[in-house]
Design an enzyme around this catalytic site. Structure first.
Site, mmCIF file in Angstrom:
data_model
loop_
_atom_site.group_PDB
_atom_site.id
_atom_site.type_symbol
_atom_site.label_atom_id
_atom_site.label_comp_id
_atom_site.label_asym_id
_atom_site.label_seq_id
_atom_site.Cartn_x
_atom_site.Cartn_y
_atom_site.Cartn_z
ATOM 1 N N SER A 157 57.193 -8.178 27.659
ATOM 2 C CA SER A 157 55.933 -8.763 27.192
ATOM 3 C C SER A 157 55.697 -8.315 25.765
ATOM 4 O O SER A 157 55.422 -7.153 25.514
ATOM 5 C CB SER A 157 54.777 -8.301 28.089
ATOM 6 O OG SER A 157 55.004 -8.754 29.397
ATOM 7 N N LEU A 158 55.833 -9.242 24.845
ATOM 8 C CA LEU A 158 55.791 -8.897 23.424
ATOM 9 C C LEU A 158 54.376 -9.123 22.871
ATOM 10 O O LEU A 158 53.713 -8.178 22.448
ATOM 11 C CB LEU A 158 56.811 -9.774 22.696
ATOM 12 C CG LEU A 158 57.298 -9.352 21.334
ATOM 13 C CD1 LEU A 158 57.857 -7.944 21.351
ATOM 14 C CD2 LEU A 158 58.383 -10.326 20.852
ATOM 15 N N HIS A 159 53.938 -10.350 22.856
ATOM 16 C CA HIS A 159 52.560 -10.759 22.532
ATOM 17 C C HIS A 159 52.096 -10.508 21.102
ATOM 18 O O HIS A 159 51.013 -10.962 20.713
ATOM 19 C CB HIS A 159 51.547 -10.157 23.509
ATOM 20 C CG HIS A 159 51.840 -10.448 24.951
ATOM 21 N ND1 HIS A 159 52.274 -11.676 25.383
ATOM 22 C CD2 HIS A 159 51.782 -9.670 26.062
ATOM 23 C CE1 HIS A 159 52.457 -11.639 26.693
ATOM 24 N NE2 HIS A 159 52.169 -10.429 27.122
ATOM 25 N N GLU A 192 47.932 -10.212 45.066
ATOM 26 C CA GLU A 192 48.199 -11.638 44.900
ATOM 27 C C GLU A 192 49.681 -11.928 44.798
ATOM 28 O O GLU A 192 50.430 -11.153 44.223
ATOM 29 C CB GLU A 192 47.614 -12.102 43.563
ATOM 30 C CG GLU A 192 46.206 -12.514 43.634
ATOM 31 C CD GLU A 192 45.750 -13.036 42.281
ATOM 32 O OE1 GLU A 192 44.809 -12.437 41.758
ATOM 33 O OE2 GLU A 192 46.325 -14.012 41.774
ATOM 34 N N CYS A 196 46.346 -3.590 29.195
ATOM 35 C CA CYS A 196 46.466 -4.693 28.225
ATOM 36 C C CYS A 196 45.112 -5.416 28.128
ATOM 37 O O CYS A 196 44.467 -5.696 29.137
ATOM 38 C CB CYS A 196 47.572 -5.661 28.638
ATOM 39 S SG CYS A 196 49.197 -4.867 28.657
ATOM 40 N N ASN A 198 45.948 -17.531 29.681
ATOM 41 C CA ASN A 198 45.074 -17.897 30.794
ATOM 42 C C ASN A 198 43.721 -17.260 30.561
ATOM 43 O O ASN A 198 43.635 -16.046 30.382
ATOM 44 C CB ASN A 198 45.637 -17.337 32.107
ATOM 45 C CG ASN A 198 46.573 -18.307 32.781
ATOM 46 O OD1 ASN A 198 46.248 -19.472 32.959
ATOM 47 N ND2 ASN A 198 47.739 -17.811 33.153
ATOM 48 N N GLU A 219 52.612 -2.881 36.754
ATOM 49 C CA GLU A 219 53.734 -2.679 35.840
ATOM 50 C C GLU A 219 54.915 -2.170 36.677
ATOM 51 O O GLU A 219 54.888 -1.029 37.147
ATOM 52 C CB GLU A 219 53.329 -1.660 34.747
ATOM 53 C CG GLU A 219 54.463 -1.120 33.907
ATOM 54 C CD GLU A 219 55.394 -2.188 33.333
ATOM 55 O OE1 GLU A 219 54.929 -3.171 32.749
ATOM 56 O OE2 GLU A 219 56.636 -2.008 33.487
ATOM 57 N N CYS A 222 46.445 -15.250 36.503
ATOM 58 C CA CYS A 222 47.029 -14.285 37.422
ATOM 59 C C CYS A 222 46.072 -13.097 37.551
ATOM 60 O O CYS A 222 45.511 -12.639 36.568
ATOM 61 C CB CYS A 222 48.365 -13.795 36.907
ATOM 62 S SG CYS A 222 48.792 -14.408 35.270
ATOM 63 N N CYS A 235 46.568 -1.894 37.840
ATOM 64 C CA CYS A 235 47.552 -1.523 36.817
ATOM 65 C C CYS A 235 46.884 -0.550 35.858
ATOM 66 O O CYS A 235 45.680 -0.636 35.618
ATOM 67 C CB CYS A 235 48.003 -2.772 36.055
ATOM 68 S SG CYS A 235 49.321 -2.454 34.840
HETATM 69 N N1 SAH Z 1 53.285 -5.431 33.681
HETATM 70 C C1 SAH Z 1 54.250 -6.452 33.508
HETATM 71 C C2 SAH Z 1 54.041 -7.659 34.410
HETATM 72 C C3 SAH Z 1 52.669 -8.187 34.311
HETATM 73 S S1 SAH Z 1 52.123 -9.780 34.145
HETATM 74 C C4 SAH Z 1 54.281 -6.892 32.065
HETATM 75 O O1 SAH Z 1 53.455 -6.452 31.291
HETATM 76 O O2 SAH Z 1 55.164 -7.654 31.698
HETATM 77 C C5 SAH Z 1 53.278 -10.911 33.595
HETATM 78 C C6 SAH Z 1 52.999 -11.490 32.218
HETATM 79 O O3 SAH Z 1 51.717 -12.135 32.124
HETATM 80 C C7 SAH Z 1 53.011 -10.442 31.132
HETATM 81 O O4 SAH Z 1 53.714 -10.949 30.032
HETATM 82 C C8 SAH Z 1 51.544 -10.301 30.802
HETATM 83 O O5 SAH Z 1 51.351 -9.759 29.521
HETATM 84 C C9 SAH Z 1 51.087 -11.733 30.940
HETATM 85 N N2 SAH Z 1 49.640 -11.911 31.075
HETATM 86 C C10 SAH Z 1 48.728 -11.085 31.600
HETATM 87 N N3 SAH Z 1 47.502 -11.599 31.531
HETATM 88 C C11 SAH Z 1 47.636 -12.823 30.970
HETATM 89 C C12 SAH Z 1 46.722 -13.851 30.617
HETATM 90 N N4 SAH Z 1 45.432 -13.753 30.861
HETATM 91 N N5 SAH Z 1 47.226 -14.965 30.050
HETATM 92 C C13 SAH Z 1 48.544 -15.096 29.815
HETATM 93 N N6 SAH Z 1 49.455 -14.165 30.101
HETATM 94 C C14 SAH Z 1 49.009 -13.025 30.663
#
Ligand code: SAH
Length: 343
Positions: A213-215, A91, A115, A289, A159, A332, A111
């Site tokens: 990506s912290l979260h 995508e 996560c 999302n 990643e 995404c 990937c």
């Molecule tokens: N592997 C990389 C890039 C991936 S996606 C990374 O981890 O940063 C880009 C961002 O979207 C990352 O911050 C990821 O954690 C976030 N992401 C993935 N799935 C998501 C979802 N369902 N809702 C919101 N953010 C999401």
């Protein structure tokens, strides 16, 4: 056969010289591929016939096929589902901003970072993408919209730092003056935190942006969402981010997807402040999302605003990511996982 679009100008020059071609030919071919976005060797009309024959017989010029394209009626965002030469799906997303067109590319098929909330984790890693396949995502969109792309974010499936060499080639080639010449300051790599590669990237002498990506604000909470935390705890990855800033002068972006009742309480906002206040950075809050395979839901609007207000009070530079293309296929990675399911 070698995929020609993945070759740097230096590698292409070496190949063509070895085949007895004139030294200036490689640059012509390179510009056809990466500046004029040629789709066949036959288009390269300033090359002699024997050179075009040689290229045809020795190199693969692979294309991406648009399987599906959805366009948002609200903001013009376009989501592309491409198939690769081997039939795998990836995508790519185009976002139209006032400051220019931005393309979000995938760096892997699937990937392996696992996560807990991410659609790309479903099915694990299928394979790496080549630099050529990453470039072609930007080229295919450019051909389609006939407009210049000014920004590239490597934030799609995969990643990027788990495909380090090809991603690095991609960055060098997309910012090369013999190609699309996209400013490195307009390029962002987003990582879940592969710490040794953050150090390596810092030392490459590039001007690209890094997003982490912290979260979650503590290892304990982050581990539940992001298994990578086990290998590289927060203090280590943040030290690497500080090093990245010191070496490049580029301010780090931290991404924080707000999940209902999981990481969106005032307490977590306070913990975040402790974590980030020592570092020049930007915190990007992303409403989760919804991925239909998972139970997680997005924080509600009030919680998101409250979370932001607390961080602002602490003088953290914070924004809420504007939702783009909210009227087209969900999160995404969803376009691909839906297409795989249909197959
Ligand atoms: N592997 C990389 C890039 C991936 S996606 C990374 O981890 O940063 C880009 C961002 O979207 C990352 O911050 C990821 O954690 C976030 N992401 C993935 N799935 C998501 C979802 N369902 N809702 C919101 N953010 C999401």
């Amino acid at each position: 056969m070698v995929e020609i679009k993945s070759l740097s100008l230096e590698s292409l020059t070496a190949c063509l010289l070895a085949a007895g071609e004139k030294p200036y030919r490689a640059k012509q071919v390179y510009q056809w591929l990466h500046k004029h976005l040629a789709e066949s060797f036959a288009e390269m009309t300033n090359l002699p016939k024997h050179t075009r024959d040689y290229l045809n017989e020795n190199f693969l010029l692979s294309q991406l096929k648009i399987e599906k394209m959805q366009e948002s009626k609200i903001d013009g965002t376009q989501k592309y589902l491409f198939s690769l030469a081997d039939g795998n799906f990836i995508e790519t997303v185009l976002m139209k901003y006032k400051h220019g067109n931005s393309v979000c590319i995938s760096s892997q098929v699937g990937c392996r970072m696992g996560c807990a909330f991410c659609a790309s984790a479903i099915g694990g890693l299928v394979r790496q993408l080549s630099a050529g396949e990453m470039l072609e995502q930007v080229y295919a969109v450019t051909r389609k919209i006939k407009q210049r792309i000014s920004h590239v974010v490597i934030m799609g499936s995969g990643e990027p730092l788990d495909n380090y060499d090809e991603v690095l080639n991609f960055i060098k080639m997309i910012s090369d003056q013999n190609g699309l010449n996209i400013s490195q300051r307009g390029i962002t790599v987003s990582t879940c935190g592969l710490t040794p590669f953050i150090y390596r990237l810092a030392d490459e002498g590039l001007q690209i942006n890094l997003a982490l990506s912290l979260h979650a604000p503590t290892d304990e909470k982050r581990l539940k969402l992001m298994p990578i935390t086990k290998a590289y705890p927060l203090n280590e990855v943040l030290k690497a981010c500080q090093y990245y800033f010191k070496k490049t002068g580029r301010r780090i972006t931290f991404e924080y997807s707000l999940i209902n009742n999981l990481n969106d309480s005032p307490e977590e906002a306070k913990e975040l402040k402790k974590l980030l206040s020592a570092m020049p950075c930007h915190l990007n809050l992303i409403p989760l999302n919804k991925v239909k395979e998972y139970d997680f839901t997005a924080s509600n609007g009030k919680n998101i605003q409250d979370f932001k207000k607390i961080l602002e009070k602490y003088q953290i530079n914070v924004t809420i990511r504007r939702e783009m293309g909210s009227d087209i296929d969900g999160a995404c990675g969803q376009l691909r996982s839906n297409a795989n399911a249909a197959r």
